[in-house]
Design an enzyme around this catalytic site. Structure first.
Site, PDB file in Angstrom:
ATOM      1  N   LYS A   1      86.821  90.511  14.793  1.00 38.50           N
ATOM      2  CA  LYS A   1      86.127  89.809  15.911  1.00 38.50           C
ATOM      3  C   LYS A   1      86.327  88.217  15.581  1.00 38.50           C
ATOM      4  CE  LYS A   1      81.510  89.383  15.609  1.00 38.50           C
ATOM      5  NZ  LYS A   1      81.187  87.587  15.604  1.00 38.50           N
ATOM      6  N   ASN A   2      86.167  87.931  14.287  1.00 36.37           N
ATOM      7  CA  ASN A   2      85.960  86.222  13.907  1.00 36.37           C
ATOM      8  C   ASN A   2      87.519  85.663  13.674  1.00 36.37           C
ATOM      9  OD1 ASN A   2      83.180  86.447  14.219  1.00 36.37           O
ATOM     10  ND2 ASN A   2      83.023  86.689  11.999  1.00 36.37           N
TER      11      ASN A   2
ATOM     12  N   ARG B   1      78.067  82.462  20.856  1.00 34.73           N
ATOM     13  CA  ARG B   1      78.094  81.040  20.322  1.00 34.73           C
ATOM     14  C   ARG B   1      79.772  80.821  19.731  1.00 34.73           C
ATOM     15  NH1 ARG B   1      74.871  78.609  18.711  1.00 34.73           N
ATOM     16  NH2 ARG B   1      76.266  77.382  17.244  1.00 34.73           N
TER      17      ARG B   1
ATOM     18  N   CYS C   1      70.462  80.510  17.816  1.00 34.63           N
ATOM     19  CA  CYS C   1      70.667  82.052  17.454  1.00 34.63           C
ATOM     20  C   CYS C   1      69.536  82.494  16.512  1.00 34.63           C
ATOM     21  CB  CYS C   1      72.229  82.201  17.351  1.00 34.63           C
ATOM     22  SG  CYS C   1      72.502  82.267  15.601  1.00 34.63           S
TER      23      CYS C   1
ATOM     24  N   ARG D   1      72.373  76.711  13.994  1.00 37.02           N
ATOM     25  CA  ARG D   1      73.763  76.577  14.324  1.00 37.02           C
ATOM     26  C   ARG D   1      74.559  75.198  14.832  1.00 37.02           C
ATOM     27  NH1 ARG D   1      75.251  82.092  14.528  1.00 37.02           N
ATOM     28  NH2 ARG D   1      77.637  81.385  14.045  1.00 37.02           N
ATOM     29  N   PRO D   2      74.254  74.166  14.261  1.00 36.39           N
ATOM     30  CA  PRO D   2      74.593  72.701  14.951  1.00 36.39           C
ATOM     31  C   PRO D   2      75.922  72.630  14.941  1.00 36.39           C
ATOM     32  CG  PRO D   2      73.961  72.593  12.497  1.00 36.39           C
ATOM     33  CD  PRO D   2      73.694  73.940  12.819  1.00 36.39           C
ATOM     34  N   VAL D   3      76.477  72.046  15.617  1.00 38.48           N
ATOM     35  CA  VAL D   3      78.076  71.672  15.912  1.00 38.48           C
ATOM     36  C   VAL D   3      78.585  70.190  15.384  1.00 38.48           C
ATOM     37  CG1 VAL D   3      78.474  73.402  17.504  1.00 38.48           C
ATOM     38  CG2 VAL D   3      77.572  71.280  18.371  1.00 38.48           C
ATOM     39  N   ASP D   4      77.458  69.492  14.642  1.00 38.54           N
ATOM     40  CA  ASP D   4      77.735  67.975  14.363  1.00 38.54           C
ATOM     41  C   ASP D   4      79.413  67.946  13.541  1.00 38.54           C
ATOM     42  OD1 ASP D   4      76.281  69.676  12.373  1.00 38.54           O
ATOM     43  OD2 ASP D   4      76.551  67.792  11.059  1.00 38.54           O
ATOM     44  N   LEU D   5      79.545  68.838  12.833  1.00 36.62           N
ATOM     45  CA  LEU D   5      80.741  68.716  11.979  1.00 36.62           C
ATOM     46  C   LEU D   5      82.037  68.822  12.925  1.00 36.62           C
ATOM     47  CD1 LEU D   5      80.108  70.817   8.831  1.00 36.62           C
ATOM     48  CD2 LEU D   5      80.013  68.262   9.167  1.00 36.62           C
TER      49      LEU D   5
ATOM     50  N   ASP E   1      77.908  87.506   5.990  1.00 37.29           N
ATOM     51  CA  ASP E   1      77.687  88.463   6.987  1.00 37.29           C
ATOM     52  C   ASP E   1      77.452  89.849   6.346  1.00 37.29           C
ATOM     53  OD1 ASP E   1      80.210  87.227   8.986  1.00 37.29           O
ATOM     54  OD2 ASP E   1      78.196  86.562   8.603  1.00 37.29           O
TER      55      ASP E   1
ATOM     56  N   ARG F   1      77.975  93.845  19.675  1.00 42.98           N
ATOM     57  CA  ARG F   1      78.795  92.531  19.642  1.00 42.98           C
ATOM     58  C   ARG F   1      80.200  92.483  18.522  1.00 42.98           C
ATOM     59  NH1 ARG F   1      75.711  87.617  18.053  1.00 42.98           N
ATOM     60  NH2 ARG F   1      77.809  87.035  18.041  1.00 42.98           N
TER      61      ARG F   1
HETATM   62  C1  EPZ Z   1      81.464  81.848  11.323  1.00 44.75           C
HETATM   63  O1  EPZ Z   1      80.485  81.121  12.164  1.00 44.75           O
HETATM   64  C2  EPZ Z   1      81.273  83.298  11.762  1.00 44.75           C
HETATM   65  N1  EPZ Z   1      81.482  83.536  13.374  1.00 44.75           N
HETATM   66  C3  EPZ Z   1      80.000  83.795  11.357  1.00 44.75           C
HETATM   67  O2  EPZ Z   1      80.195  85.242  11.621  1.00 44.75           O
HETATM   68  C4  EPZ Z   1      80.138  83.642   9.707  1.00 44.75           C
HETATM   69  O3  EPZ Z   1      78.754  84.231   9.302  1.00 44.75           O
HETATM   70  C5  EPZ Z   1      80.222  82.185   9.537  1.00 44.75           C
HETATM   71  O4  EPZ Z   1      81.406  81.897   9.910  1.00 44.75           O
HETATM   72  C6  EPZ Z   1      80.309  81.997   7.897  1.00 44.75           C
HETATM   73  O5  EPZ Z   1      81.320  82.707   7.541  1.00 44.75           O
HETATM   74  C7  EPZ Z   1      82.796  83.302  14.024  1.00 44.75           C
HETATM   75  O6  EPZ Z   1      83.617  83.160  13.550  1.00 44.75           O
HETATM   76  C8  EPZ Z   1      82.646  83.453  15.414  1.00 44.75           C
HETATM   77  P1  EPZ Z   1      80.287  77.780   9.920  1.00 44.75           P
HETATM   78  P2  EPZ Z   1      80.231  79.638  12.035  1.00 44.75           P
HETATM   79  O7  EPZ Z   1      80.369  76.777  10.833  1.00 44.75           O
HETATM   80  O8  EPZ Z   1      81.879  78.998  12.412  1.00 44.75           O
HETATM   81  C9  EPZ Z   1      76.419  75.012   9.404  1.00 44.75           C
HETATM   82  C10 EPZ Z   1      79.023  87.259  12.259  1.00 44.75           C
HETATM   83  O9  EPZ Z   1      78.128  87.976  12.076  1.00 44.75           O
HETATM   84  N2  EPZ Z   1      77.079  74.123  10.030  1.00 44.75           N
HETATM   85  O10 EPZ Z   1      80.878  78.080   8.661  1.00 44.75           O
HETATM   86  O11 EPZ Z   1      79.437  79.297  13.002  1.00 44.75           O
HETATM   87  C11 EPZ Z   1      75.876  76.148   9.869  1.00 44.75           C
HETATM   88  O12 EPZ Z   1      74.538  75.796  10.455  1.00 44.75           O
HETATM   89  C12 EPZ Z   1      78.835  85.831  12.555  1.00 44.75           C
HETATM   90  O13 EPZ Z   1      80.186  87.663  12.765  1.00 44.75           O
HETATM   91  C13 EPZ Z   1      76.618  72.666  10.260  1.00 44.75           C
HETATM   92  O14 EPZ Z   1      75.750  72.371   9.802  1.00 44.75           O
HETATM   93  O15 EPZ Z   1      79.856  79.316  10.509  1.00 44.75           O
HETATM   94  C14 EPZ Z   1      75.632  77.109   8.848  1.00 44.75           C
HETATM   95  O16 EPZ Z   1      74.577  76.944   8.205  1.00 44.75           O
HETATM   96  C15 EPZ Z   1      77.646  85.327  11.821  1.00 44.75           C
HETATM   97  N3  EPZ Z   1      77.337  72.018  11.350  1.00 44.75           N
HETATM   98  C16 EPZ Z   1      76.939  76.841   7.874  1.00 44.75           C
HETATM   99  O17 EPZ Z   1      77.408  75.533   8.242  1.00 44.75           O
HETATM  100  C17 EPZ Z   1      78.465  72.277  12.054  1.00 44.75           C
HETATM  101  O18 EPZ Z   1      78.997  71.586  12.734  1.00 44.75           O
HETATM  102  C18 EPZ Z   1      78.200  77.860   8.206  1.00 44.75           C
HETATM  103  O19 EPZ Z   1      78.470  77.806   9.417  1.00 44.75           O
HETATM  104  C19 EPZ Z   1      78.833  73.509  11.884  1.00 44.75           C
HETATM  105  C20 EPZ Z   1      78.182  74.575  10.799  1.00 44.75           C
END
Ligand code: EPZ
Length: 417
Positions: free
Chosen positions: A22-23, A92, A116, A121-125, A305, A397
């Site tokens: 999925k991811n 998301r 969620c 789940r911020p997107v600042d990065l 996960d 999902r």
């Molecule tokens: C991906 O989410 C996966 N989802 C998640 O799987 C997985 O748990 C996660 O990566 C970590 O491996 C998809 O690929 C669709 P991150 P993502 O950005 O990209 C913080 C599942 O169950 N962060 O690596 O959202 C964030 O808040 C799902 O299949 C910022 O602070 O993960 C989190 O604490 C759940 N700012 C950490 O980083 C940002 O701009 C990891 O997030 C982005 C993220």
């Protein structure tokens, strides 16, 4: 409201097949926006998140067809650059449309994904990367507006955290930017490598995917291509835990062992025996297992996960196991439900302390997020008595035909509409 009924299943036995990731599928579907040709994707899993991504793509003007097990994505006519809130709110991963739209059209209006269950789940990065590439960013009325007055220009971007989504979004935005982009402290998950391979097949020039420094030399245009999605390492890990928690033996097919190594290493530490073939794992958990400590980390650390399914496994093993969740701020939602089933788990901030118990007991429980829901199914299989799980939409999902697949290896699991 549909439910999943689970009865005590005894030791699971037999062969089970893993679906496509999925991811990996979500960013790769979004990346089809980067070319105006025909993209033939194989191995996409049949999941609600994937269907939502299809609807989002079609709302932008993409054409999606299905032919002999393949999904054809054609983005010749992208006419809309705004993603609708009602769809974004459901999934998301839809924020992954931002990078490709910005690269293709210099603009995107993405509904803010909202929170969620597992965290804000911020997107600042993601936004830091887009700004470095030359996009202007404004936020208002629940939307994020991205605009690039000129063509995006390559930049050096350092990610404060190796975010999977931010690495993917910046990769997709940078592939047709002018000049070179370097992403430092990039995520190294297998899904990043799969996306980069798909982009390079389209004609991109990406080096270093899978390492913490990724270099992208911008190219003029990309072409449609064909791609097979990698297997889902988290579904595979969930099946590995299902065999282990029920002390079963069997074969898990369609696996890339290097993707599940962190999970296999932890199971081996607990006494589970595994033997891997070219694309499968034979697992023998018909043993007395010992408990273990877990700390979730970005790949190649133990995957966040897999934390919820492991809390069920640790509940079936004598002794005390510590779980530290370092990636998300609120990923213990399943613990309250497991305690209704007799689990002995104490939470202290980002740590949960799991005491093994003689036997869990079946109960009515509610899935609150995707992986926590899967954990409840595993718990029902080892509990005494029946378990009724609501909130099934969370599980659907990310797990294709979970009830059907588990039933084939002896699990007493039923869907009730
Ligand atoms: C991906 O989410 C996966 N989802 C998640 O799987 C997985 O748990 C996660 O990566 C970590 O491996 C998809 O690929 C669709 P991150 P993502 O950005 O990209 C913080 C599942 O169950 N962060 O690596 O959202 C964030 O808040 C799902 O299949 C910022 O602070 O993960 C989190 O604490 C759940 N700012 C950490 O980083 C940002 O701009 C990891 O997030 C982005 C993220």
């Amino acid at each position: 409201m549909s439910k999943i009924i689970v009865k005590n299943s005894g030791a699971l036995q037999g062969e089970i097949e893993v679906s496509g990731s999925k991811n990996s599928a979500l960013p790769i579907i979004a990346a089809c926006i980067l070319n105006e040709g025909r993209n033939e994707l194989s191995g996409l899993p049949d999941l609600s998140d994937i269907h939502i991504m299809f609807s989002l793509m079609e709302s932008l003007g993409a054409r999606i067809e299905f032919a002999s097990g393949k999904t054809i994505v054609n983005c010749e006519h992208i006419t809309n650059y705004t993603t609708p809130y009602e769809l974004v709110g459901k999934m998301r991963g839809s924020f992954l449309l931002a990078g490709p739209l910005l690269a293709r059209a210099g603009r995107a209006r993405i509904a803010m994904p909202g929170g969620c269950p597992i965290g804000t789940r911020p997107v600042d990065l993601h936004l830091k990367g887009f700004a470095a590439l030359g996009a202007d960013i404004s936020q208002g009325h629940g939307y994020i507006d991205l605009k690039a007055k000129n063509k995006l220009a390559g930049a050096k971007i350092y990610l404060d955290f190796p975010s999977v989504g931010a690495t993917e979004n910046i990769l997709m935005a940078a592939v047709t930017a002018l000049g070179e982009t370097v992403i430092e402290n990039a995520a190294v998950e297998p899904e990043i490598v799969d996306l980069a391979e798909f982009l390079n097949k389209q004609g991109a020039q990406i080096e270093g995917a899978g390492t913490d420094t990724v270099r992208i030399a911008g190219v003029r245009e990309l072409k449609g291509t064909a791609h097979q999605i990698i297997p889902d390492r988290i579904e595979a890990g969930t099946f590995m835990v299902a065999f282990s928690a029920t002390r079963g033996t069997g074969r898990i097919k369609n696996i890339n062992f290097s993707h599940v190594k962190p999970v296999a290493a932890k199971l081996a530490e607990m006494g589970v025996e595994m033997r891997c073939g070219p694309d499968y794992i034979d697992i023998d958990a018909a043993k007395k297992l010992t408990t273990a400590d877990i700390k979730t980390l970005p790949f190649p650390g133990f995957p966040t996960d897999m934390q919820a399914p492991f809390s069920v496994l640790l509940s079936t093993v004598e002794g005390t196991g510590m779980i530290v969740e370092t990636v998300f701020e609120n990923r213990f939602l399943h613990v309250g439900e497991l305690k209704r089933m007799g689990a002995n788990i104490r939470i202290d901030g980002r740590t949960s302390v799991v005491e093994g118990v003689k036997r869990l007991s079946g109960a009515q429980v509610n899935a609150l997020d995707l992986r926590g829901g899967a954990a409840l199914v595993l718990a029902g299989m080892v509990a005494k008595g029946d378990t009724q799980i609501t909130g099934v939409e969370h599980i659907e999902r990310g797990y294709e035909n979970l009830v059907g697949k588990l039933s084939k290896i002896g699990a007493k699991v039923y869907s009730e509409k």
